[in-house]
Design an enzyme around this catalytic site. Structure first.
Site: not given
Ligand code: EPU
Length: 437
Positions: A25-26, A120, A125, A128, A310, A402
């Site tokens: 998925k990701n 989710c 989240r 920035d 996850d 999803r």
């Molecule tokens: N964060 C920031 N600033 C940013 C981006 C992230 O502070 O600009 C923080 C987040 O709040 C969090 C941490 O950094 O505390 C890590 O977030 P990350 O950006 O790695 O997560 P994401 O890209 O929003 C993806 C997956 C998530 C998975 C995370 C961590 C997608 C669409 N989503 O989210 O997947 O939990 O990486 O591996 O790829 C899931 O599949 O159930 C899911 C939630």
């Protein structure tokens, strides 16, 4: 949109048999928006049949892409005729991965307008780091009225060095996508290293990009003038595989999980072995045999190659069944223990303090009416329902759909007693009935 659909599970059946894992998925949710950069036909195989992928394909189609299904898991996307325009708000706000359209629209058109991402809810989240990256590449980014507006100041992005303040999967992939058609070289430091980051880089390279170092903490993107069409196969889903591994262990069953990359599952396999579960690795499958008595284990979630956040809720269920007290430390999100309240309805004893949960194990779970609070929390409730005595009903299953392809069918094939109950599409008449109830 919330629906009245639900899963009904009669627990107590150990899972047995074989299950085939779908595409990641990701990876898919980044690769589909990245196809916007390509002027030509992208043939993508092993696309998971999940609603997040469908939503992104619909968004691309609205932007002028031609999308066609070759078969259930193979699509062809041709974005040659795509044009800059407002992407549909209702579709974008449903999913978190719509943030990849910032990178792909900026790269292709020099401008992007997207909604602030949905997805989710695990607490705040922020995006920035995405914005920091786009700004460093020469875009002006503004957030107004729930929308993100980004414009390349001189029509095209320019390569630069970007140090991420936080290891972020989404920011790493978004900056990679944006940098592919930028002039010059972009270096992303403190990059995330998840398998889907390598997969996105391999996809982009197979379409003519020059991305190096994905899978390490420094990624170099040498900008190119144009991407061409090509063919690519998405990797298997690490988290879907892990979910079936935990389901086999929790129900005390024996399941061969096929079409996986065992290296990506090492952190999950190691944790399961600590609980006494047997995990045997083969070339592209893993065999999981449940232990007669599960032992406690502590875990802390971390960026790859650490234990994935996850998989945390699914492991939380296993800890409820294991003998002894386990401590779970959530290292990524502020609020990923909402499922605990649902598990308590089934007899679990778990104390939560901030990012720490203390699980008193050795509990016999009992069926209850529970909610899927988010995608992985929903998967955890399915596992709990299969281990519990009696009947469990899980509401809000749209979260689960999803990200898991055909979860019910795959579990039924492993012997689980699980049914999906679908409410009819609301018509004017039955909408009124729902309202009266
Ligand atoms: N964060 C920031 N600033 C940013 C981006 C992230 O502070 O600009 C923080 C987040 O709040 C969090 C941490 O950094 O505390 C890590 O977030 P990350 O950006 O790695 O997560 P994401 O890209 O929003 C993806 C997956 C998530 C998975 C995370 C961590 C997608 C669409 N989503 O989210 O997947 O939990 O990486 O591996 O790829 C899931 O599949 O159930 C899911 C939630």
């Amino acid at each position: 949109m919330q629906t009245l659909d639900k899963y009904v599970i009669n627990g107590g059946v150990a899972l047995h048999g074989e299950v085939e894992i779908s595409g990641a998925k990701n990876a898919a949710v980044a690769i589909i928006p990245a196809a916007l950069l390509v002027e030509g036909v992208c043939r993508i195989e092993n696309i998971p049949q999940i609603s997040d992928a469908d939503t992104l394909l619909s968004i691309l189609a609205e932007l002028g892409a031609k999308v066609s299904f070759v078969n259930q898991s193979t699509i062809e996307i041709d974005c040659t005729e795509a044009r800059y325009q407002d992407a549909p708000y209702e579709l974008m706000r449903k999913i978190r991965a719509s943030y990849y359209l910032i990178g792909s629209m900026l790269g292709r058109f020099g401008s992007a307008k997207t909604t602030m991402p949905g997805g989710c809810n695990f607490g705040v989240r922020p995006i920035d780091q995405h914005i920091k990256g786009m700004t460093a590449l020469g875009a002006e980014v503004n957030i107004k009225n729930g929308f993100v507006y980004a414009d390349a100041l001189d029509g095209r992005l320019h390569g630069t060095r970007i140090y991420l303040d936080k290891v972020s999967v989404g920011a790493t992939m978004n900056i990679m996508i944006a940098a592919v058609l930028a002039s010059g070289r972009t270096i992303i430091e403190n990059a995330a290293r998840e398998p889907h980051i390598v997969d996105l880089a391999n996809f982009l390279n197979s379409m003519g990009a020059d991305v190096r170092g994905a899978g390490t903490d420094t990624i170099k993107v040498n900008g190119v003038e144009k991407l061409h069409g090509g063919s690519y196969t998405i990797i298997p889903d690490q988290i879907e595989a892990g979910t079936y591994m935990v389901a086999a262990a929790a129900t005390g069953g024996e399941v061969l999980i096929k079409n996986v990359i065992p290296k990506h599952l090492e952190c999950i396999s190691a944790k399961l072995r600590e609980t006494g579960t047997i995990v045997q690795e083969y070339e592209d499958s893993v065999l999981v045999k449940g232990a007669s008595t599960l032992r406690r284990a502590n875990l802390k979630t971390m960026p790859y190659p650490g234990f994935p956040t996850d998989m945390q809720p699914q492991m939380g269920v296993l800890m409820c069944l294991a003998n002894g007290t386990s401590v779970i430390n959530e290292g990524i999100y502020d609020n990923r223990f909402k499922y605990v309240n649902e598990l308590r309805k089934m007899g679990a004893e778990i104390q939560v303090d901030g990012r720490i949960a203390v699980v008193e194990g050795g509990r016999r779970l009992t069926g209850a009416l529970v909610q899927a609070c988010d995608l992985r929390a929903g998967a955890a409730m399915v596992i709990a329902g299969m281990c519990a005595a009696g009947r469990t009903e899980i509401e809000d299953i749209n979260y689960i759909e999803r990200g898991y392809e055909n979860l019910v069918g795959k579990l039924q094939a492993l012997g689980a007693d699980i049914q999906v109950i679908r409410e009819p599409e609301p018509t004017e008449y039955n909408e009124k009935i729902v309202a009266i109830i």
